[in-house]
Structures are given as C-alpha cells and as structure tokens.
Design an enzyme around this catalytic site. Structure first.
Site, mmCIF file in Angstrom:
data_model
loop_
_atom_site.group_PDB
_atom_site.id
_atom_site.type_symbol
_atom_site.label_atom_id
_atom_site.label_comp_id
_atom_site.label_asym_id
_atom_site.label_seq_id
_atom_site.Cartn_x
_atom_site.Cartn_y
_atom_site.Cartn_z
ATOM 1 N N THR A 48 38.828 32.622 31.578
ATOM 2 C CA THR A 48 38.928 33.489 30.399
ATOM 3 C C THR A 48 37.620 34.214 30.186
ATOM 4 O OG1 THR A 48 38.237 31.693 28.934
ATOM 5 C CG2 THR A 48 40.619 32.026 29.240
ATOM 6 N N ASN A 50 35.120 35.886 27.956
ATOM 7 C CA ASN A 50 34.850 35.799 26.520
ATOM 8 C C ASN A 50 34.148 37.058 26.011
ATOM 9 O OD1 ASN A 50 35.077 33.004 27.663
ATOM 10 N ND2 ASN A 50 34.929 32.491 25.495
ATOM 11 N N GLU A 123 38.988 35.067 23.807
ATOM 12 C CA GLU A 123 38.883 34.923 25.250
ATOM 13 C C GLU A 123 40.139 35.425 25.943
ATOM 14 O OE1 GLU A 123 38.388 30.781 26.584
ATOM 15 O OE2 GLU A 123 38.105 30.235 24.486
HETATM 16 P P1 ADP Z 1 33.246 30.889 30.775
HETATM 17 O O1 ADP Z 1 33.251 29.562 30.058
HETATM 18 O O2 ADP Z 1 31.859 31.396 31.103
HETATM 19 O O3 ADP Z 1 34.061 31.931 30.073
HETATM 20 P P2 ADP Z 1 35.456 30.667 32.655
HETATM 21 O O4 ADP Z 1 35.723 29.476 33.517
HETATM 22 O O5 ADP Z 1 36.371 30.890 31.484
HETATM 23 O O6 ADP Z 1 33.936 30.593 32.211
HETATM 24 O O7 ADP Z 1 35.448 31.943 33.603
HETATM 25 C C1 ADP Z 1 35.361 33.224 33.006
HETATM 26 C C2 ADP Z 1 34.794 34.283 33.930
HETATM 27 O O8 ADP Z 1 35.555 34.362 35.139
HETATM 28 C C3 ADP Z 1 34.894 35.662 33.316
HETATM 29 O O9 ADP Z 1 33.771 35.948 32.493
HETATM 30 C C4 ADP Z 1 34.977 36.572 34.519
HETATM 31 O O10 ADP Z 1 33.671 36.977 34.921
HETATM 32 C C5 ADP Z 1 35.591 35.699 35.607
HETATM 33 N N1 ADP Z 1 37.011 35.976 35.906
HETATM 34 C C6 ADP Z 1 37.515 35.987 37.171
HETATM 35 N N2 ADP Z 1 38.826 36.248 37.170
HETATM 36 C C7 ADP Z 1 39.192 36.392 35.854
HETATM 37 C C8 ADP Z 1 40.450 36.681 35.225
HETATM 38 N N3 ADP Z 1 41.581 36.866 35.929
HETATM 39 N N4 ADP Z 1 40.472 36.777 33.876
HETATM 40 C C9 ADP Z 1 39.332 36.582 33.163
HETATM 41 N N5 ADP Z 1 38.118 36.298 33.717
HETATM 42 C C10 ADP Z 1 38.036 36.210 35.059
HETATM 43 MG MG MG Z 2 36.001 31.580 29.321
#
Ligand code: ADP
Ligand code: MG
Length: 201
Positions: A48, A50, A123
């Site tokens: 997600t 954010n 998110e």
């Molecule tokens: P965080 O806790 O930092 O948000 P996540 O595990 O939720 O980590 O991963 C989010 C990040 O993954 C996003 O900020 C983006 O850079 C990347 N990302 C890759 N594919 C997607 C997707 N399909 N939708 C949203 N974010 C994605």
């Molecule tokens: Mg996230």
C-alpha cells in the site's frame, strides 16, 4: 477452534449503477508517496502506497467513514521507472512524455497509529504489478465510491481474502464506460468519465 464463517462469499462483486459515480464522489486528494507503518503489507502481497493526510487541506477526509474505497490513482513515475507505459516512454517525436499515468486502485482510510489514532491515514493498493517501488512519487487520487467498512479479523488469511474481494469489486465496478476516464487507464482502456484532474499540468 473453528472460525465463524465469514460473509465473504456473499459480498457483491460489483457496486453502484452503470451510470457512474454518485455524490459526494468524486473526492480528490494528492501528495507524495511516503513510507507507511511497516506492517509488512508487501509481504502479504498487498503493498500500500501511503500518502500524508493534511486534514486542513482535504476538507472531506476528517469525517469520512473508515473503510475501503475505490477509484483511480495517477502516478508520476521517474523517467527511469520500468513501469512507465511504453507509448509515453518512447515519445521521440517532440511530444512531451506523459507525466501522470492512471491506474485502478483500492484504498483504505483509517487512523494513523503514529498519531495515537487521532489523525486519518490513507493507503492505496494499485491494481498493477510494479517491477520497482515508487516512494517519493507524486500521486493523485480520485475516489469514486465506497466498498466496505473497516473490520477486525481473526486472522491474516480472512483479511487477505477480503482484500482480494475488494480488488475484484474495484476492478469490476470500474470496468464500465461511465466509470473509466477518457484520459485512459493503464491496462484497462478509455471511457467517458472526466479524469482531467488526475493528469492536469
Ligand atoms: P510501507 O509500509 O512503506 O507503505 P508497503 O509494504 O505497504 O510498505 O509497500 C508500499 C510500497 O510498495 C509503495 O510505497 C510503493 O513504492 C510500492 N508498491 C509496489 N507495488 C505497489 C502497488 N501495486 N500498490 C501500491 N504500492 C506499491
Ligand atoms: Mg503501505
């Protein structure tokens, strides 16, 4: 202990009428993608992106129901990003490359644990498989409808099952002409919805 059966299978797979979004939608917000809460969404297969939430700037967000929403996310990816659609990346004939690309999304609006759950969080899971992260990218969101309220889950499997249905609901609900931007959606096509806010200069 056996888990109580969820109503998951009974959830509708398409929401709202074919005629397009209804008031108060569309709702808009934008910002740059920041790090989230480190809940390991990516490990669950549901990353997600954010966005910071400034309640002073986004009038509608303070009082909105916590839950899952759907619509579109427009992303401005860096020129080197592997997921820039080829038509835009290969504009060698003097056309400026497109800045924003529109993707279907589902998003959760809740409360931010860093602020003792007093501030909203936003998110976004984009319905596209990205080859690379895009932290820092400018992102614009057009919310077109509500999918369901926030829920507490007994286990992570039930949560993932519900999120997968959220994605299906979003995909199918958006895949209708009156729900698809004229400006075109990566992997989907074009419809009659005004998506100009998403791609404006
Ligand atoms: P965080 O806790 O930092 O948000 P996540 O595990 O939720 O980590 O991963 C989010 C990040 O993954 C996003 O900020 C983006 O850079 C990347 N990302 C890759 N594919 C997607 C997707 N399909 N939708 C949203 N974010 C994605
Ligand atoms: Mg996230």
């Amino acid at each position: 202990m056996a888990e109580a059966p969820t109503a998951t299978s009974e959830r509708p797979r398409i929401v709202y009428s074919d005629n397009g979004p209804e008031a108060p939608y569309p709702l808009q917000m934008e910002g740059e993608v920041i790090s989230g809460f480190g809940r390991g969404s990516k490990e669950l297969g549901i990353p997600t992106a954010n966005l910071p939430v400034d309640e002073a700037q986004i009038s509608w967000i303070a009082n909105i129901t916590s839950g899952v929403y759907f619509g579109y996310a427009a992303l401005q990816l860096p020129a080197s990003h592997p997921d820039i659609p080829s038509a835009a990346a290969s504009s060698t004939n003097g056309d400026a490359p497109k800045k924003y690309h529109i993707f279907p999304m589902v998003m959760s609006i809740g409360y931010n644990p860093f602020y003792k759950n007093s501030k909203r969080s936003a998110e976004v899971h984009i319905l596209h498989k990205f080859a690379q992260d895009f932290y820092g990218a400018p992102m614009r969101l057009l919310l077109l409808g509500f999918v369901r309220e926030e829920k507490n889950y007994a286990g992570v499997e039930a949560l993932i099952e519900d999120i997968n249905i959220d994605c299906e609901v979003a995909r199918r609900s958006l895949d209708r002409a009156a729900w698809m931007p004229r400006e075109g959606v990566v992997g989907m096509g074009q419809g009659t919805l005004d998506g100009s806010w998403l791609v404006r200069e």
